[in-house]
Design an enzyme around this catalytic site. Structure first.
Site, PDB file in Angstrom:
ATOM      1  N   LYS A 234     -13.381  27.948  83.178  1.00  0.00           N
ATOM      2  CA  LYS A 234     -11.981  27.888  83.195  1.00  0.00           C
ATOM      3  C   LYS A 234     -11.628  26.918  84.086  1.00  0.00           C
ATOM      4  CE  LYS A 234      -8.829  29.050  80.423  1.00  0.00           C
ATOM      5  NZ  LYS A 234      -8.615  28.744  79.032  1.00  0.00           N
TER       6      LYS A 234
ATOM      7  N   SER B 192      -8.838  28.222  73.830  1.00  0.00           N
ATOM      8  CA  SER B 192      -8.101  29.130  74.503  1.00  0.00           C
ATOM      9  C   SER B 192      -7.241  29.794  73.845  1.00  0.00           C
ATOM     10  CB  SER B 192      -7.345  28.328  75.840  1.00  0.00           C
ATOM     11  OG  SER B 192      -7.303  29.365  76.892  1.00  0.00           O
TER      12      SER B 192
END
Length: 587
Positions: A179, A375
């Site tokens: 991430k 996401s």
């Protein structure tokens, strides 16, 4: 005086719209050419009120927008319209994501398969414009034109040093070692994980480009790499010698040539824009569809946020209303959701997911991914019963993060500002940027991030049918994937574009004859004008008045750098985010 100004502005809008309507009534005649002049940003669908009456510049944006949906429909109409003899593409400095280019490229290939011709022309070519041009029968360049064909790259700013100088202290909470949205704030270089995923992403996209260039130029893919790696084609002459271009020619000479085999050398070229073709009832007769049933097409473009959305953001309330409106239409048999989003607010993503799941219980929901569905964008997509992506789509990024700043030292040492507090309970002002965060507060926030990540995994496992949790966890952790790899690992069902998704939705709904209707419906032009004029246009005008054009340009440039990181989108808001990096710019 202000009321008079409003009426004058509204009057101007009415006149402009009237003028635009008249100019759009250009009729399509025999021996016409569909003229695709690509300049500006190619977005999912055209934004009608672009105010481009001053040429290619818009009052409300740097460049006018071009709708991918409208471009592909115009090409589809031109395929079977006997009046359209070919397509002339002008490369005039446009912006587009890779999946957008893939979708347009594939549609042009369909057109070429009808035995009609496509010419591409440009003064300059880079990897994106040349990739699109490879769908043409012949590719032309200005004799003294420039070529940038040297592979793909990604250049990302890191602000750790700047943040330290400002005495800001970022506090990061995340789950997922890939991430990378927060990396620019805490590192001065890419992490090993981030570098790995970016290298694979670049490699997958380059593979598509290389294949198309090799096919078009009739050279081996290995030779394409040699050309790019050795800077062998930097001029029009070099490009032609290597087989990248059919011919070097001036634009007027090319137009004379097209004139000769269409209308005759002494006549004017009959150039028809995509907009003009789509307003021609004869051309669009087959596009309208037939039968009482409808397939609803709902666009989800931009950052996901709670509440009201706009033309470039997805609001949870607005999007739910669009879905409900489509679902409650008794003639709507299925819904296709077109997602082009890097994610955003975690709770808003969940609200949208829930509504999509409810809709799918009544009528089928099929997903079509654009440039990015990552996401929170992928969280939405997992609600669909079938998912399509282009090979060059960027997706995945199943991870969660939160970020807060302690700006106490910044205010005290840089701005000579002190803060004092009064609270009823010790943690009443949790997240206050003017004091350090306690360990208890940090543990609570990290716990919430982990809870949201678990929820994310639950949603994807349910939607995609992973039997083993560890199989999903191994491809999650915030990692981004190309559409090609996403299909291999089960995140998408099939490689394909919007038309494929519409056909699949009709198949699920068991309907053969249907019309396609778009949601949300186009906003009233006057309301669009008021919305635009009340925002960026006024800020731009005031900025130039106060700072001068050059001063305002410098401020905007600084803002564009800031947009490369999640600062402007995250740290000033409370909440937990499912979001990839602001923009992955692959050039």
């Amino acid at each position: 005086a202000s009321l008079v100004t409003v009426f004058i502005l509204i009057g101007m809008v009415s006149l402009i719209l009237s003028s635009a309507s008249k100019s759009a009534s250009h009729s399509v005649v025999e021996n016409s050419i569909l003229h695709m002049r690509l300049r500006g940003e190619i977005v999912e669908k055209h934004r009608p009120l672009d105010f481009n009456f001053l040429g290619n510049k818009s009052i409300f944006s740097e460049e006018k927008s071009i709708g991918l949906y409208e471009l592909t429909r115009a090409i589809e109409a031109a395929k079977t319209d006997s009046r359209i003899k070919g397509i002339y593409i002008e490369m005039r400095g446009f912006g587009a994501g890779w999946a957008t280019l893939t979708a347009l490229h594939n549609k042009l290939e369909e057109f070429k398969a009808t035995k009609k011709w496509i010419y591409a022309y440009g003064d300059r070519y880079d990897e994106k414009s040349y990739y699109l041009a490879t769908a043409a029968n012949q590719i032309f360049i200005q004799p003294h034109g420039e070529v940038e064909f040297n592979g793909l790259g990604m250049n990302q700013p890191f602000l750790k040093g700047l943040i330290a100088k400002l005495e800001l202290e970022p506090r990061v909470f995340r789950v997922g070692k890939f991430k990378a949205a927060i990396e620019p704030l805490i590192l001065d270089h890419m992490s090993a994980e981030n570098r790995k995923q970016n290298e694979e992403l670049l490699g997958d996209i380059w593979a598509e480009v290389r294949k198309s260039v090799a096919t078009s130029s009739k050279i081996e893919e290995k030779r394409v790499d040699e050309i790019a790696g050795g800077l062998l084609a930097v001029s029009a002459e070099e490009g032609q010698k290597l087989g990248l271009f059919t011919e070097t020619i001036f634009e007027d000479a090319l137009e004379d040539r097209m004139r000769g085999f269409t209308v005759g050398k002494d006549e004017d070229l009959e150039l028809v824009t995509p907009g003009q073709l789509l307003r021609d009832s004869t051309a669009t007769a087959k596009l309208q569809g037939a039968g009482p049933k409808k397939i609803a097409l709902v666009f989800a473009e931009g950052e996901i946020q709670s509440g009201i959305g706009s033309s470039d953001s997805i609001g949870s309330e607005t999007f739910r209303e669009d879905l409900i409106e489509a679902k409650e239409d008794e003639d709507v048999a299925a819904i296709v959701v077109r997602i082009n989003s890097p994610g955003g607010d975690a709770l808003a993503s969940d609200v949208i997911w829930r509504e999509m799941m409810k809709v799918d219980e009544k009528i089928p929901v099929v997903i079509s991914m654009g440039d990015v569905a990552a996401s929170g964008g992928y969280y939405m997509a997992s609600a669909g019963r079938y998912i399509y992506a282009e090979p060059t789509t960027i997706t995945g990024s199943i991870g969660v993060f939160g970020i807060m700043f302690n700006a106490e030292k910044f205010f005290k040492n840089k701005a000579a500002v002190n803060f004092d507090r009064v609270v009823t309970h010790p943690y009443a002002d949790i997240g206050n940027a003017t004091r350090p965060m306690t360990d208890l507060e940090a543990s609570k926030i990290q716990g919430e991030v982990e809870r949201v990540y678990k929820r994310f995994l639950d949603v994807v496992q349910e939607g995609r049918g992973y039997e083993k949790r560890e199989d999903l966890e191994s491809i999650a952790e915030g990692r981004v994937w190309s559409g090609t790899r996403a299909k291999e690992i089960g995140l998408v069902d099939e490689i394909g574009g919007l038309e494929s998704a519409v056909k699949k939705a009709a198949e699920f709904a068991n309907v053969k004859d249907y019309k396609i209707v778009m949601y949300p419906q186009q906003t009233d032009p006057i309301m669009q004008f008021i919305e635009r004029f009340s925002g960026d246009a006024v800020r731009s005008w005031m900025g130039e008045v106060l700072l001068g054009k050059s001063g305002y340009a410098n401020v905007r440039a600084l803002g564009q750098v800031a947009e490369q990181i999640p600062l402007s989108q995250v740290e000033m808001k409370s909440g937990i985010y499912m979001r990839m990096l602001k923009d992955i710019k692959i050039q």
